[in-house]
Design an enzyme around this catalytic site. Structure first.
Site, mmCIF file in Angstrom:
data_model
loop_
_atom_site.group_PDB
_atom_site.id
_atom_site.type_symbol
_atom_site.label_atom_id
_atom_site.label_comp_id
_atom_site.label_asym_id
_atom_site.label_seq_id
_atom_site.Cartn_x
_atom_site.Cartn_y
_atom_site.Cartn_z
ATOM 1 N N ALA A 20 28.445 9.723 12.894
ATOM 2 C CA ALA A 20 26.935 10.202 14.699
ATOM 3 C C ALA A 20 26.060 9.595 13.512
ATOM 4 C CB ALA A 20 27.701 10.894 14.406
ATOM 5 N N SER A 46 31.943 13.415 5.694
ATOM 6 C CA SER A 46 33.337 13.190 6.053
ATOM 7 C C SER A 46 33.521 12.152 6.426
ATOM 8 C CB SER A 46 33.242 14.193 6.765
ATOM 9 O OG SER A 46 33.077 16.104 6.338
ATOM 10 N N ALA A 50 38.051 9.945 6.722
ATOM 11 C CA ALA A 50 38.041 10.082 7.696
ATOM 12 C C ALA A 50 39.651 8.682 7.198
ATOM 13 C CB ALA A 50 37.774 10.337 8.792
ATOM 14 N N GLY A 52 42.840 8.872 9.420
ATOM 15 C CA GLY A 52 44.279 8.437 10.810
ATOM 16 C C GLY A 52 43.033 7.348 10.681
ATOM 17 N N GLY A 53 42.501 7.706 12.443
ATOM 18 C CA GLY A 53 42.114 6.234 12.762
ATOM 19 C C GLY A 53 41.429 6.802 13.954
ATOM 20 N N GLU A 121 49.688 9.872 16.269
ATOM 21 C CA GLU A 121 49.633 10.725 15.561
ATOM 22 C C GLU A 121 50.054 12.090 16.878
ATOM 23 O OE1 GLU A 121 45.537 10.651 14.051
ATOM 24 O OE2 GLU A 121 45.984 9.129 12.812
ATOM 25 N N ASP A 220 25.108 22.984 7.867
ATOM 26 C CA ASP A 220 23.499 22.580 7.735
ATOM 27 C C ASP A 220 23.022 22.782 9.303
ATOM 28 O OD1 ASP A 220 23.744 23.298 4.880
ATOM 29 O OD2 ASP A 220 23.604 20.639 4.606
ATOM 30 N N HIS A 241 44.011 21.273 8.829
ATOM 31 C CA HIS A 241 44.782 20.447 8.650
ATOM 32 C C HIS A 241 46.198 20.924 7.775
ATOM 33 C CE1 HIS A 241 46.532 16.561 7.676
ATOM 34 N NE2 HIS A 241 45.978 16.004 8.623
ATOM 35 N N ARG A 287 47.902 20.052 15.447
ATOM 36 C CA ARG A 287 48.054 21.084 14.622
ATOM 37 C C ARG A 287 47.503 22.406 14.114
ATOM 38 N NH1 ARG A 287 42.747 16.337 12.372
ATOM 39 N NH2 ARG A 287 44.031 14.723 12.164
ATOM 40 N N HIS A 348 39.478 22.115 8.392
ATOM 41 C CA HIS A 348 39.700 20.374 7.991
ATOM 42 C C HIS A 348 38.891 20.107 8.945
ATOM 43 C CE1 HIS A 348 40.814 16.505 8.139
ATOM 44 N NE2 HIS A 348 40.527 16.353 9.423
ATOM 45 N N ARG A 383 41.030 20.436 18.715
ATOM 46 C CA ARG A 383 41.203 19.064 18.353
ATOM 47 C C ARG A 383 42.378 18.286 18.052
ATOM 48 N NH1 ARG A 383 40.572 14.900 15.060
ATOM 49 N NH2 ARG A 383 40.591 16.791 12.990
#
Length: 546
Positions: A20, A46, A50, A52-53, A121, A220, A241, A287, A348, A383
């Site tokens: 981001a 983070s 990652a 997966g994609g 997924e 933060d 996760h 999940r 996660h 998510r």
């Protein structure tokens, strides 16, 4: 203990250097001077971990409507449909932007040419996850860092920790004007002035004892925004996760959901497959369902892990699709081509965060948030896999575009200069062990009392203990020179309090939030996020609408 007297100036201050933060900086760079601060090395965070994609509609057999519906289903009635539609629609463009940056997505042959290889997924009804083998985050982060290093208008400060946002009245309106930032090496605190600040600090999963996240995921941005008067939403929805490697030295190494997407099954120690008993989608259920099922079986049988098995697939297939995971597991003595992997759930992803509108704006003028630190309405109560990097890219672009459209922003040199950081009344601590002890206690009580399955009695117990810890932390913060560890602990304790308050206020079970006192979902709460406002909230109305 000197302090920097002259503030640094920037058109935009970006706090955080993940997907981001760096994406926003790159979109802004042709037109603005951007300062990026990173708690550690610029490529650490983070995003890098990652595996997966990124989900996006890239195949003719897929559709925006299907991606939207899958996201809404996973979000369990709490997604903002407009945010979902906007994000999904922007997915293909985000992937093409990354391709232009040189991200080496995995490809497959097709009629003499090649196309992106798409995997599937949990929660997805189609193959729509673009990936770079099993290290997508690392490939994206490296491309972003490489691109940012070639931009003269982007200045990056590594190993710098944001202490707090600075707000001042400008033309009669209180707005953000920058931040106090500590150099982790020298421990000097300096002032960075900027009329616009973007919080891209990631989530808060390190508030739990076991987490798949790197050590910097300490909430933060969420804590700083709360102290500055911004509302926070849906913090009870912490995603665990289901499959992190169980090994004392693995530090919760994540076993990607793509392993289940490509045929991996979850087994009990006796070899029994258990997920079909919990959901018809079995291992490909969202999940929250899989994590609760694993937690249930571990507690029912008194076992410390379950097994994830993909060894029935050809060894060449496993090594080709999961080279990083395969190699890492070998380091710990596990050969996933021949045997099951021991796995446990771990914190996660933070589905809640700082409330923003569709442009990434928070309640505080001049302050934006993007990525895991924000609450956009995309994820709802849970998510869906691989929507997180998509959200980072889409909202970073939206925030940058909105910032560039603002023609009346004050120049950084014309902002009111706040007082320099004052350390004249503090001393060096001789008891750093206090910070380490409080850090450990906080994470353990959150794991024990505010974990995958909750109860009001345990939540109240956590609330009382967090309040005592906060008093100790405040006392320490007030009397001793600050350190990065202390700043993170202070933020974690604040986020822990917000999580508990949010969990207590939601009197139902939904998505990632399961509470024994209210085991059913209340339809009356459909579409109703949990919104908390600090005592100094600006209360400008619902800024989740443009």
């Amino acid at each position: 203990m000197g302090t920097v007297q002259q503030p640094r100036l920037a058109d935009v201050l970006v706090i955080g250097s993940g997907a981001a933060g760096l994406s926003a900086a790159l979109h802004l760079a042709p037109h603005r001077r951007v300062t990026v601060i990173s708690k550690g090395p610029v490529d650490e965070g983070s995003t890098r971990y990652a595996q997966g994609g990124i989900s996006a509609v890239l195949d003719r057999t897929d559709s925006f409507d299907a991606h939207i519906q899958d996201t809404l289903d996973a979000g369990a009635g709490l997604c903002d449909p407009d945010a979902v539609r906007r994000t999904v629609a922007a997915g293909p463009e985000a992937i093409h932007w990354l391709l232009n940056l040189g991200v080496p997505f995995t490809r497959e042959p097709l009629e003499g040419r090649s196309r992106l290889h798409l995997t599937r997924e949990g929660g997805h009804s189609a193959r729509r996850v673009a990936h770079a083998a099993d290290a997508t985050g690392r490939a994206i982060e490296e491309a972003l860092v490489r691109s940012a290093s070639g931009q003269g208008s982007i200045e990056v400060f590594e190993r710098h920790v944001a202490v707090d946002l600075i707000t001042q009245p400008v033309d009669g309106t209180r707005r953000v004007v920058g931040a106090y930032v500590q150099d982790a090496k020298t421990r000097e605190v300096e002032t960075i002035l900027a009329p616009t600040v973007i919080l891209a600090t990631g989530g808060a999963s390190k508030v739990y004892l076991y987490s798949s996240n790197p050590d910097g995921s300490t909430g933060d941005g969420i804590a700083m925004a709360w102290r500055a008067g911004c509302r926070i939403a849906n913090m009870e929805f912490m995603q665990f996760h289901p499959t992190c490697l169980f090994h004392p030295r693995a530090k919760s190494f994540l076993i990607s959901e793509a392993v289940r997407g490509e045929g991996g099954v979850l087994l009990l120690p006796n070899g029994e497959r258990f997920m079909p008993r919990f959901d018809e989608r079995a291992e490909l259920a969202p999940r929250d369902i899989v994590a609760r099922a694993v937690d249930h079986e571990m507690k029912r049988l008194g076992i410390d892990h379950v097994n994830l098995d993909i060894s029935h697939k050809p060894a060449e297939f496993i090594r080709e699709h999961f080279p990083t995971i395969h190699e890492r597991c070998l380091e710990f003595g596990f050969d996933m081509t021949r045997e099951p992997l021991p796995v446990v759930p771990a914190a996660h992803y933070t589905c809640g965060g700082v409330m923003v509108n569709h442009f990434g704006q928070t309640d505080l003028p001049g302050l934006y948030a993007a990525g895991e630190a924000s609450y956009t309405g995309l994820h709802g109560a849970n998510r869906m896999a691989s929507n997180s990097l998509l959200e980072c890219l889409v909202y970073a672009r939206a925030a940058a575009d909105h910032i560039l459209s603002q023609t009346d922003l004050p120049a950084p040199e014309n902002l009111p200069v706040p007082p320099a950081w004052d350390e004249s009344r503090v001393t060096e601590s001789q008891e750093e062990v206090v910070v380490a002890h409080d850090w450990d206690e906080l994470r353990r009580l959150m794991w024990d009392y505010v974990g995958i399955v909750r109860a009001r009695e345990r939540l109240h117990r956590a609330e009382r203990r967090i309040r005592i810890l906060q008093e100790e932390i405040h006392e320490y913060y007030s009397h001793f020179r600050i350190s990065p560890d202390l700043l993170e602990l202070r933020n974690l304790a604040m986020v822990a309090e917000i999580i508990v308050k949010s969990a207590l206020s939601r009197k139902e079970s939904r998505g990632l939030h399961f509470i024994r006192d209210y085991p059913d979902t209340d339809p009356a709460l459909d579409g109703q996020p949990t919104i908390l406002a600090p005592e100094n909230a600006l209360r400008p109305g619902d800024t989740r609408r443009p």
